[in-house]
Design a protein around this motif. Structure first.
Motif, mmCIF file in Angstrom:
data_model
loop_
_atom_site.group_PDB
_atom_site.id
_atom_site.type_symbol
_atom_site.label_atom_id
_atom_site.label_comp_id
_atom_site.label_asym_id
_atom_site.label_seq_id
_atom_site.Cartn_x
_atom_site.Cartn_y
_atom_site.Cartn_z
ATOM 1 N N PHE A 25 -5.398 8.958 -2.931
ATOM 2 C CA PHE A 25 -5.011 10.362 -2.886
ATOM 3 C C PHE A 25 -3.860 10.530 -1.898
ATOM 4 O O PHE A 25 -3.745 9.785 -0.919
ATOM 5 C CB PHE A 25 -6.178 11.248 -2.431
ATOM 6 N N GLY A 26 -3.043 11.569 -2.159
ATOM 7 C CA GLY A 26 -2.000 11.945 -1.209
ATOM 8 C C GLY A 26 -0.709 11.186 -1.406
ATOM 9 O O GLY A 26 -0.476 10.540 -2.421
ATOM 10 N N GLY A 27 0.178 11.310 -0.413
ATOM 11 C CA GLY A 27 1.401 10.528 -0.412
ATOM 12 C C GLY A 27 2.658 11.234 -0.855
ATOM 13 O O GLY A 27 3.751 10.821 -0.510
ATOM 14 N N TYR A 81 -5.898 15.822 -1.415
ATOM 15 C CA TYR A 81 -6.667 15.770 -2.656
ATOM 16 C C TYR A 81 -5.984 16.506 -3.807
ATOM 17 O O TYR A 81 -6.484 16.523 -4.923
ATOM 18 C CB TYR A 81 -8.074 16.328 -2.425
ATOM 19 N N ALA A 82 -4.828 17.088 -3.525
ATOM 20 C CA ALA A 82 -4.059 17.731 -4.584
ATOM 21 C C ALA A 82 -3.269 16.720 -5.412
ATOM 22 O O ALA A 82 -2.694 17.086 -6.447
ATOM 23 C CB ALA A 82 -3.098 18.769 -3.987
ATOM 24 N N LEU A 83 -3.235 15.462 -4.990
ATOM 25 C CA LEU A 83 -2.492 14.439 -5.724
ATOM 26 C C LEU A 83 -3.327 13.164 -5.789
ATOM 27 O O LEU A 83 -3.597 12.532 -4.765
ATOM 28 C CB LEU A 83 -1.152 14.156 -5.049
ATOM 29 N N ALA A 84 -3.744 12.808 -6.987
ATOM 30 C CA ALA A 84 -4.510 11.580 -7.198
ATOM 31 C C ALA A 84 -3.626 10.524 -7.846
ATOM 32 O O ALA A 84 -2.722 10.839 -8.632
ATOM 33 C CB ALA A 84 -5.716 11.856 -8.091
ATOM 34 N N TRP A 85 -3.888 9.263 -7.498
ATOM 35 C CA TRP A 85 -3.203 8.118 -8.103
ATOM 36 C C TRP A 85 -4.243 7.271 -8.826
ATOM 37 O O TRP A 85 -5.244 6.867 -8.231
ATOM 38 C CB TRP A 85 -2.490 7.284 -7.038
#
Length: 274
Positions: A25-27, A81-85
């Motif tokens: 998550f994140g980044g 947690y707004a961006l998942a990989w």
């Protein structure tokens, strides 16, 4: 690609990461970070709203705390947690000559359909069409901006299907060495998205590409010809050195795809839908 972008994903241990959930998550979604992710077998799934982000946190915070899912560095005000990989295991992949059209569609392409194709001629329009009305709305403005930057630098590509001057189908994805990861497709005529995939596959193969990554295992991508590859083998494909030339973007008739991908019927097989 910057050194910082390359280091962003060093803490992602895909040997431990779940195959059916996010690996990190994140980044953030800067273009160089996005490209670094694809080169490591990851692709982004932004949360469409605060509810989706809160769900990610509730569902995966224990896996993050256990170190199974990485939490990537970001600014303090970010909501990681707004961006998942994701890096699914196994991975559905298609060889460039393995896109299934079916004998009926191949016959129509050879004989009757007045369609033509191009590549990277209308990347923005394909991107917007793929985003239009999709739920959840994962193709956010931030992600689209990063993808446009990658297209301008030659790392992201689209294939377009046209009927006269009307855009009736398309697909786009990001290239990582000899692998092209297909992100999304759309159609405004039956089978136009399938034709777009076949066209992009043919152009990518001609440029030296070896594999299409369909990302998610679904009945639709299986029907396109996808087979499952263990993540370890998929990552090995990404790491294999390759010289991929620029994609040819000129206008081409769809009839060539019908000739190249005609599938003869087996003897004794009952006639019916292809």
């Amino acid at each position: 690609m910057s050194d910082a972008a390359g280091r962003m994903f060093e803490r992602v241990d895909l040997a431990r990461a779940p195959g059916d959930g996010p690996a990190a998550f994140g980044g953030g979604l800067a273009a160089d970070v996005l490209l670094a992710a694809y080169r490591r077998g990851l692709f982004p799934m932004p949360a469409g709203d605060d509810y989706a982000s809160a769900f990610n946190e509730a569902r995966f915070e224990e896996a993050v705390a256990a170190g199974e899912v990485a939490l990537l560095p970001g600014t303090p005000e970010d909501d990681p947690y707004a961006l998942a990989w994701w890096s699914p295991d196994p991975r559905p992949v298609i060889t460039p000559d393995g896109v299934r059209l079916g004998s009926r569609l191949a016959r129509r392409l050879r004989n009757t359909l007045p369609w033509w194709t191009s590549a990277d001629l209308a990347f923005d329009r394909v991107l917007d069409a793929c985003a239009d009305g999709r739920r959840p709305p994962w193709l956010t403005e931030e992600l689209r901006a990063a993808l446009r930057s990658l297209n301008e630098s030659g790392a992201a590509h689209s294939a377009e299907v046209w009927e006269g001057e009307e855009l009736i189908g398309g697909v786009f994805g990001v290239g990582a060495g000899a692998v092209l990861s297909l992100d999304s497709m759309f159609h405004r005529r039956p089978d136009a998205a399938r034709v777009a995939v076949a066209d992009l596959a043919a152009r990518f193969a001609a440029a030296g590409g070896r594999l299409l990554d369909a990302q998610w295992d679904t009945p639709h991508v299986r029907a396109l010809g996808a087979t499952l590859l263990p993540r370890e083998r998929y990552l090995a494909e990404l790491a294999t050195p390759a010289e991929v030339r620029p994609l040819a973007g000129q206008a081409l008739p769809v009839s060539r795809l019908g000739r190249e991908r005609a599938v003869p019927r087996r003897r004794g097989r009952p006639h019916g839908p292809a």
